[in-house]
Design a protein around this motif. Sequence first.
Motif, PDB file in Angstrom:
ATOM      1  N   GLN A   1       0.827  -1.205   0.000  1.00  0.00           N
ATOM      2  CA  GLN A   1       0.000   0.000   0.000  1.00  0.00           C
ATOM      3  C   GLN A   1       0.867   1.264   0.000  1.00  0.00           C
ATOM      4  OE1 GLN A   1      -3.382   0.614   2.577  1.00  0.00           O
ATOM      5  NE2 GLN A   1      -3.606  -1.601   2.876  1.00  0.00           N
ATOM      6  N   GLU A   2       1.876   1.259   0.866  1.00  0.00           N
ATOM      7  CA  GLU A   2       2.733   2.434   0.968  1.00  0.00           C
ATOM      8  C   GLU A   2       3.438   2.718  -0.358  1.00  0.00           C
ATOM      9  OE1 GLU A   2       6.483   4.131   3.627  1.00  0.00           O
ATOM     10  OE2 GLU A   2       5.314   2.397   4.312  1.00  0.00           O
ATOM     11  N   LYS A   3       3.893   1.688  -1.039  1.00  0.00           N
ATOM     12  CA  LYS A   3       4.548   1.858  -2.329  1.00  0.00           C
ATOM     13  C   LYS A   3       3.583   2.466  -3.350  1.00  0.00           C
ATOM     14  CE  LYS A   3       6.854  -0.724  -6.020  1.00  0.00           C
ATOM     15  NZ  LYS A   3       7.262  -2.074  -6.512  1.00  0.00           N
ATOM     16  N   TYR A   4       2.357   1.953  -3.383  1.00  0.00           N
ATOM     17  CA  TYR A   4       1.358   2.457  -4.335  1.00  0.00           C
ATOM     18  C   TYR A   4       1.051   3.937  -4.066  1.00  0.00           C
ATOM     19  CZ  TYR A   4      -3.161   3.082  -6.640  1.00  0.00           C
ATOM     20  OH  TYR A   4      -4.196   3.555  -7.406  1.00  0.00           O
ATOM     21  N   LEU A   5       0.890   4.299  -2.782  1.00  0.00           N
ATOM     22  CA  LEU A   5       0.544   5.675  -2.440  1.00  0.00           C
ATOM     23  C   LEU A   5       1.704   6.642  -2.682  1.00  0.00           C
ATOM     24  CD1 LEU A   5      -1.552   5.093   0.814  1.00  0.00           C
ATOM     25  CD2 LEU A   5      -2.369   5.501  -1.519  1.00  0.00           C
ATOM     26  N   ARG A   6       2.915   6.191  -2.486  1.00  0.00           N
ATOM     27  CA  ARG A   6       4.078   7.042  -2.776  1.00  0.00           C
ATOM     28  C   ARG A   6       4.199   7.301  -4.277  1.00  0.00           C
ATOM     29  NH1 ARG A   6       7.570   8.262   1.240  1.00  0.00           N
ATOM     30  NH2 ARG A   6       7.340   7.107   3.221  1.00  0.00           N
ATOM     31  N   GLU A   7       3.897   6.287  -5.076  1.00  0.00           N
ATOM     32  CA  GLU A   7       3.912   6.473  -6.529  1.00  0.00           C
ATOM     33  C   GLU A   7       2.836   7.474  -6.936  1.00  0.00           C
ATOM     34  OE1 GLU A   7       3.410   2.585  -8.051  1.00  0.00           O
ATOM     35  OE2 GLU A   7       5.501   1.984  -7.756  1.00  0.00           O
ATOM     36  N   TYR A   8       1.659   7.376  -6.272  1.00  0.00           N
ATOM     37  CA  TYR A   8       0.577   8.337  -6.551  1.00  0.00           C
ATOM     38  C   TYR A   8       1.031   9.752  -6.192  1.00  0.00           C
ATOM     39  CZ  TYR A   8      -3.938  10.722  -6.170  1.00  0.00           C
ATOM     40  OH  TYR A   8      -4.982  11.605  -6.335  1.00  0.00           O
ATOM     41  N   ALA A   9       1.678   9.919  -5.028  1.00  0.00           N
ATOM     42  CA  ALA A   9       2.157  11.241  -4.612  1.00  0.00           C
ATOM     43  C   ALA A   9       3.193  11.781  -5.571  1.00  0.00           C
ATOM     44  CB  ALA A   9       2.743  11.144  -3.199  1.00  0.00           C
ATOM     45  N   GLU A  10       4.065  10.919  -6.081  1.00  0.00           N
ATOM     46  CA  GLU A  10       5.104  11.348  -7.006  1.00  0.00           C
ATOM     47  C   GLU A  10       4.500  11.823  -8.322  1.00  0.00           C
ATOM     48  OE1 GLU A  10       9.214   9.582  -9.033  1.00  0.00           O
ATOM     49  OE2 GLU A  10       8.111   8.427  -7.523  1.00  0.00           O
ATOM     50  N   ARG A  11       3.473  11.096  -8.793  1.00  0.00           N
ATOM     51  CA  ARG A  11       2.822  11.497 -10.055  1.00  0.00           C
ATOM     52  C   ARG A  11       2.141  12.854  -9.922  1.00  0.00           C
ATOM     53  NH1 ARG A  11       1.035   6.062 -10.002  1.00  0.00           N
ATOM     54  NH2 ARG A  11      -1.057   6.769  -9.399  1.00  0.00           N
ATOM     55  N   ASN A  12       1.684  13.192  -8.727  1.00  0.00           N
ATOM     56  CA  ASN A  12       0.968  14.447  -8.518  1.00  0.00           C
ATOM     57  C   ASN A  12       1.841  15.530  -7.874  1.00  0.00           C
ATOM     58  OD1 ASN A  12      -2.177  13.959  -9.058  1.00  0.00           O
ATOM     59  ND2 ASN A  12      -1.297  12.086  -8.192  1.00  0.00           N
ATOM     60  N   ASN A  13       3.165  15.280  -7.851  1.00  0.00           N
ATOM     61  CA  ASN A  13       4.129  16.264  -7.346  1.00  0.00           C
ATOM     62  C   ASN A  13       3.910  16.612  -5.867  1.00  0.00           C
ATOM     63  OD1 ASN A  13       5.429  16.532  -9.902  1.00  0.00           O
ATOM     64  ND2 ASN A  13       3.785  17.931 -10.566  1.00  0.00           N
ATOM     65  N   PHE A  14       3.534  15.598  -5.073  1.00  0.00           N
ATOM     66  CA  PHE A  14       3.396  15.769  -3.632  1.00  0.00           C
ATOM     67  C   PHE A  14       4.654  15.246  -2.937  1.00  0.00           C
ATOM     68  CE2 PHE A  14      -1.390  15.081  -4.363  1.00  0.00           C
ATOM     69  CZ  PHE A  14      -1.589  16.436  -4.637  1.00  0.00           C
ATOM     70  N   THR A  15       5.049  15.918  -1.860  1.00  0.00           N
ATOM     71  CA  THR A  15       6.185  15.463  -1.058  1.00  0.00           C
ATOM     72  C   THR A  15       5.657  14.774   0.206  1.00  0.00           C
ATOM     73  OG1 THR A  15       7.532  17.312  -1.834  1.00  0.00           O
ATOM     74  CG2 THR A  15       8.270  16.159   0.159  1.00  0.00           C
TER      75      THR A  15
END
Length: 534
Positions: A24-38
Amino acid sequence: MKAIIFCRVSSKEQEETGYSLPAQEKYLREYAERNNFTVEKAFAVSESASGSVQRKVFNEMVNYIRKVNIPIVIVETTDRLTRNFADVPTIDKWILENESYQIHLAKEACVLHKNSRSHEWFMWRVKVATAEYYVRLLSENVKKGQKEKIAQGWLPTKPPLGYLTIGEKGHKTHILDQDKSPLMKKVFELYATGDYSLKRLSNAIYDQGLRTDSGRRVVKSRIHRLLTDPFYIGKIKWNDEIHPGNQESLISEEVFYKVQSLLKSKTTPKYNKHNYQFKGLIRCKECAGTITWEIHKSIVYGHCNHYRNCSQRAWITQDVVESQVVGEFEKLEIKNTRIVDWIRKALKESHKDQIAYYSSVIGELNQKQDLYKNRLDRLYDDKLDGNISEDTFLRKSKDWNDELEKITLTIKKHNQASGKYFQLGINLYELSQRAKEIYLKAKDETDKRALINLVFSKLTLDEGVLEVKHSKTFNLLAEAVSLTNGSKIQKPATLDDRIFEPSKKPDITTKKDALSPQRPIWLPREDSNLQPAD
C-alpha cells in the motif's frame, strides 16, 4: 506540496493477497510522485492492531497534520481512512477549515475538499456507511465463529503457555506442550506452597528453563495472568464467563483454587533479597511479633523486633533454631512397637467406615445427577415444541448445567478421596515417623518450610527456646506419642514378652478336679447345709 499517507490492512488474508502495508505504501508514494506531492510521513495500522490501537494511530495522524500544517492526506480508498461515523466529524471539521485541505482517495479517483460538490459529499457518506456495515458484519461473523468454537470446547485464540495448537484452519485443537507443560505445572505447585512471591517465582522458573515463545523471561505480570487462567483445569474463560473445555487438564482443581486463594491473600510472601530459612514462620511468645532475621559476619541471627515494647532480649542463631526443630520432629517418633501395630489396625478399621460413608454419599449424589439430567432433557424438548421462550431456556439450562457440574465435581472428589483415604493415613503416619530424616535430607529450603508448615501450626520463641503447637493433623498423634513414649512404658526393655498370656496353653487335664463344673476359683464361704461346730 506536502502530504502524508495513511495505510491500513484489516485482515491477514489481505496481506497474503498483495494488500500488505508495504504494498500500500509503495502504491501511495507512486501516486504522490505522479501528482508532485512530497510525502512527509507515513501512518500505518496493521491487521493485528486492536480497535484502541487503530484509534490511537488515527488521532496521531490528525494531530500531526494540524501541528505541521499538512494540506494533503492520501489513502487508497474510503474504508482505509475510516470505518465508522465517529471519525467522520473529525475529518469533516479539518477539511472545512481551509480550502487547500484535501483527502485523495487514490483508487477511487476522488478528491474530497471544502468546495466538493454535493454528490461527492453524499458518496463520501455512503462509502463510510458501507465500510461501517462491513466492519460490523465482519465482527458479527467473527463472534459467531468464536461462539461456535467455544461451544465445541476449544479456545478460539492462542492457548496459554504450556499448550500447543494443532490441526488445520477450522479444525484446530490444543494439546499439552511436552517441553513447557511440566514447567508450567511446576509454577502452580511452587506458588501453592505459599513460600514464593511472583517475583521470586519468575526468577526460580527462569532458572529451571521456562521461556516465552520468543525465548524471553516470563515476567511476574504474565505469571499472575497464567496463574488465574482456568484453562489449566480444563475450562475456558471468555468474556468473563467460564465454559467447559475439551483440552487436557494440566493441574488438579484443588491446586488451582489454592493458588487463587493465595493470590488474594495479604500474607503472600513479597520479594526480598534475602530469603531466610525461618522468615515469617516464628513469632515471639511474649508479644506475638514476627521474629526478625539478620546476618552478622556470615551468621544468621533471629530476635524479637520489639515493636510492642517486648522484654525479650535473646538473640539466637539459625542453626540453634534448626536443631530445636529437628528435636521436635524426633519427638513424633513412636518407640513402642505395639502402638505401631495398633495404629495400623485402627487405620484399616477407619478405612472401612469411610468407604461405607462415601458409598452412601455418592448414591445420593448420583440420584441428584440423574434428576438434573432428566430436567435438562425435558427442558430441551419444551424448547423444540415451542412451549418455552429462548430466554427461559437459556436461563434454566445455565442454572441446571451449573448444578450438574457441581454435583459431577463433588462425585469426582468423593471417588478420589475414597481411594486415597487409607493411603493418606498411612502416609501421614510414615511422614511423622520419618520427619526428622526427611527434613535433614531436604536440600531445598522450600521443602523444609513446607514440612514445618504441615506438621506445626504455630512456632514461638521464648528467650531463645522454641515452643511448638502441632497442626490438627499431627496434634492427636503428638499427644499419643507423649504418653506411649513415657518412661514407665519404656523402662522394661522386654516388657512386651512378659505382660501378655503365654503363646501355648498349659496342659492341666491331669490335675485334680480339672474337669469339675464347680467354681474352683471362687472364694470359699460358709455352706448353708453345714452345721456349726460345737
